[in-house]
Scaffold this active site. Structure first.
Site, PDB file in Angstrom:
ATOM      1  N   HIS A 310       0.833  -1.153  -0.121  1.00 48.24           N
ATOM      2  CA  HIS A 310      -0.069   0.220   0.149  1.00 48.24           C
ATOM      3  C   HIS A 310       0.954   1.288  -0.134  1.00 48.24           C
ATOM      4  O   HIS A 310       1.996   1.290   0.578  1.00 48.24           O
ATOM      5  CB  HIS A 310      -0.840  -0.066   1.376  1.00 48.24           C
ATOM      6  CG  HIS A 310      -2.024   1.020   1.200  1.00 48.24           C
ATOM      7  ND1 HIS A 310      -2.018   2.425   1.396  1.00 48.24           N
ATOM      8  CD2 HIS A 310      -3.206   0.975   0.699  1.00 48.24           C
ATOM      9  CE1 HIS A 310      -3.014   2.830   1.188  1.00 48.24           C
ATOM     10  NE2 HIS A 310      -3.845   2.064   0.842  1.00 48.24           N
ATOM     11  N   ASP A 368      -7.922  -4.321  -0.529  1.00 50.56           N
ATOM     12  CA  ASP A 368      -8.337  -4.524  -1.718  1.00 50.56           C
ATOM     13  C   ASP A 368      -8.347  -5.910  -2.278  1.00 50.56           C
ATOM     14  O   ASP A 368      -9.179  -6.733  -2.876  1.00 50.56           O
ATOM     15  CB  ASP A 368      -7.752  -3.664  -2.769  1.00 50.56           C
ATOM     16  CG  ASP A 368      -7.823  -2.281  -2.685  1.00 50.56           C
ATOM     17  OD1 ASP A 368      -9.033  -1.886  -2.423  1.00 50.56           O
ATOM     18  OD2 ASP A 368      -6.853  -1.419  -2.456  1.00 50.56           O
TER      19      ASP A 368
END
Length: 433
Positions: A310, A368
């Site tokens: 991320h 995600d």
């Protein structure tokens, strides 16, 4: 926001006088240097592409510590909220700063529930879209169009009208997202039901049809609710900054949220869970994982591991742990552990969590990766993943927009630039060009 006793001094090597700038301290997180008078005092701007080192506002809503892997809504850790609260409680918290008591929660839930219907004329908007229109383009259009139906809540300087707009947006987004889906598959729209919870109502509008009774599955509803909580806000990201920038001009809230949806549509922002699922389908089967992993490790291959790592979290994404638990709960509930796609996902997760290459680079599965798998298991099509994200993030956008409007320091957004084009020149006659 408290001013520090310490000041920052900017000095120049060309002999220009140095400049002192105030430093402000937040509750937690890095201090900020106030450069508002920099141009007036020096004739110079700062240069910060992507605003990576620039605080564009002060906010009391969400705090992220990427190094610690920490996400707080109004001071509450996301891990606690996702376990102990439902989505509408989280909405109340983001809007009002505190969690509701039982009476406040009941009133808020009822108010949102009774605003979930949309004007019947909105049905005509959907008929204007092609059947294969992307749900995000439908949402940008229909959310923006809400402003033409609710003239009684467009005065942004009236706190009561801002509150009504907030409720309407939170309540109507699930209805519009479900309608976008139903329209794409040629099924009749399902009206919202006041006897169902926020997430159960959405699943009913998505998957019910007039031919038979839809049975609500509490495990699946809870999974969706958790997805919404985990995506509700994420500080000053691209779409939130877009909403704030649009709002700084005095634009109405429906237009601002439509702008946020348009920004979220970008694959680098809201499309990450879709990209993760696409990657799994391209790998194909568990047997192909070792060859795929080797390609990922080869810098020249151009192959990326989607849904891992991320930009902000340099450690484990705190939302991912919660989403991982939910992912396994849903797969167990639906008996999908042996489904080829989900089996592949779990094997890839296992390798990434144990392979030194990924562990040393902190390329852990992010939210995600898991939310894409969960949504797919729930029966939500890939094209609608970002629409679900928009539905969740609307509360964050609205809370941030509302905070900005009430901020006495708020000004219309106007970034500066470093001009590198042609200097002044005269226009030649057409015969000399």
């Amino acid at each position: 926001m408290n001013i520090s006793d310490t000041k920052a001094t900017l000095s120049f090597s060309d002999g220009s006088p140095s400049v002192d700038m105030p430093i402000y301290k937040g509750t937690i997180g890095p201090d900020v240097i106030d450069i508002r008078k920099l141009y007036g005092q020096t004739g110079k701007f700062t240069y910060d592409p992507g605003f990576m080192s620039t605080a564009s506002c002060n906010s009391s809503i969400t705090y992220i510590d990427g190094d610690k892997g920490e996400l707080l809504y109004r001071g509450y850790p996301i891990e606690q909220l996702a376990v102990n609260c439902d989505f509408l409680e989280t909405c109340y918290l983001l809007l009002n700063g505190e969690l509701p008591n039982a009476e406040q929660k009941a009133k808020f839930d009822d108010t949102v529930t009774r605003h979930t219907m949309i004007h019947e004329q909105m049905n005509f908007f959907f008929r204007g879209f092609r059947r294969d229109a992307h749900p995000m383009s439908v949402l940008v259009g229909t959310v923006g169009a809400l402003a033409s139906f609710y003239h009684d809540s467009l005065d942004i300087n009236d706190p009561k009208q801002r509150e009504i707009s907030a409720i309407r947006l939170i309540a109507k987004l699930p209805t519009l997202v479900a309608m976008a889906y139903k329209y794409s598959v040629g099924q009749p729209f399902m009206y919202p039901r006041n006897d169902l919870s926020y997430s159960a109502n959405f699943m009913h509008m998505m998957f019910a049809n007039p031919c038979e009774e839809y049975k609500v599955n509490d495990v699946l509803v809870r999974a969706l609710d958790r997805i919404l909580i985990l995506h509700a806000d994420h500080e000053q990201n691209a779409s939130t900054s877009t909403v704030r920038l649009a709002g700084s001009s005095g634009a109405n809230p429906f237009a601002c949220i439509a702008a946020g949806i348009a920004c979220l549509w970008g694959p680098a922002h809201g499309g990450a869970n879709e990209a993760a699922l696409t990657m799994l389908k391209e790998i194909g089967s568990v047997e192909n994982i070792p060859a795929f992993i080797e390609k990922v490790k080869d810098k020249n291959s151009g192959v990326k591991l989607m849904g891992f790592g991320h930009r902000v979290y340099k450690n484990f994404d705190p939302r991912a742990k919660l989403m991982r638990e939910t992912c396994h709960e849903v797969l167990n509930e639906l008996g999908l552990q042996d489904d080829p796609l989900f089996k592949l996902a779990m094997e890839l997760e296992k390798i990434a969590l144990n392979d030194e290459y990924f562990v040393s680079r902190k390329l852990y599965p992010n939210v995600d990766f898991y939310s894409g798998i969960v949504q797919s298991a729930l029966g939500i099509p890939v094209s609608l993943f970002t629409g679900i994200f928009a539905m969740a993030r609307t509360i964050g956008w609205i809370a941030q927009w509302n905070e900005m409007i009430a901020d006495p320091e708020q000004k219309i957004g106007r970034p500066r630039q470093l001009f590198v084009g042609s200097p002044v020149r005269d226009v030649p006659g057409i015969d000399k060009r």
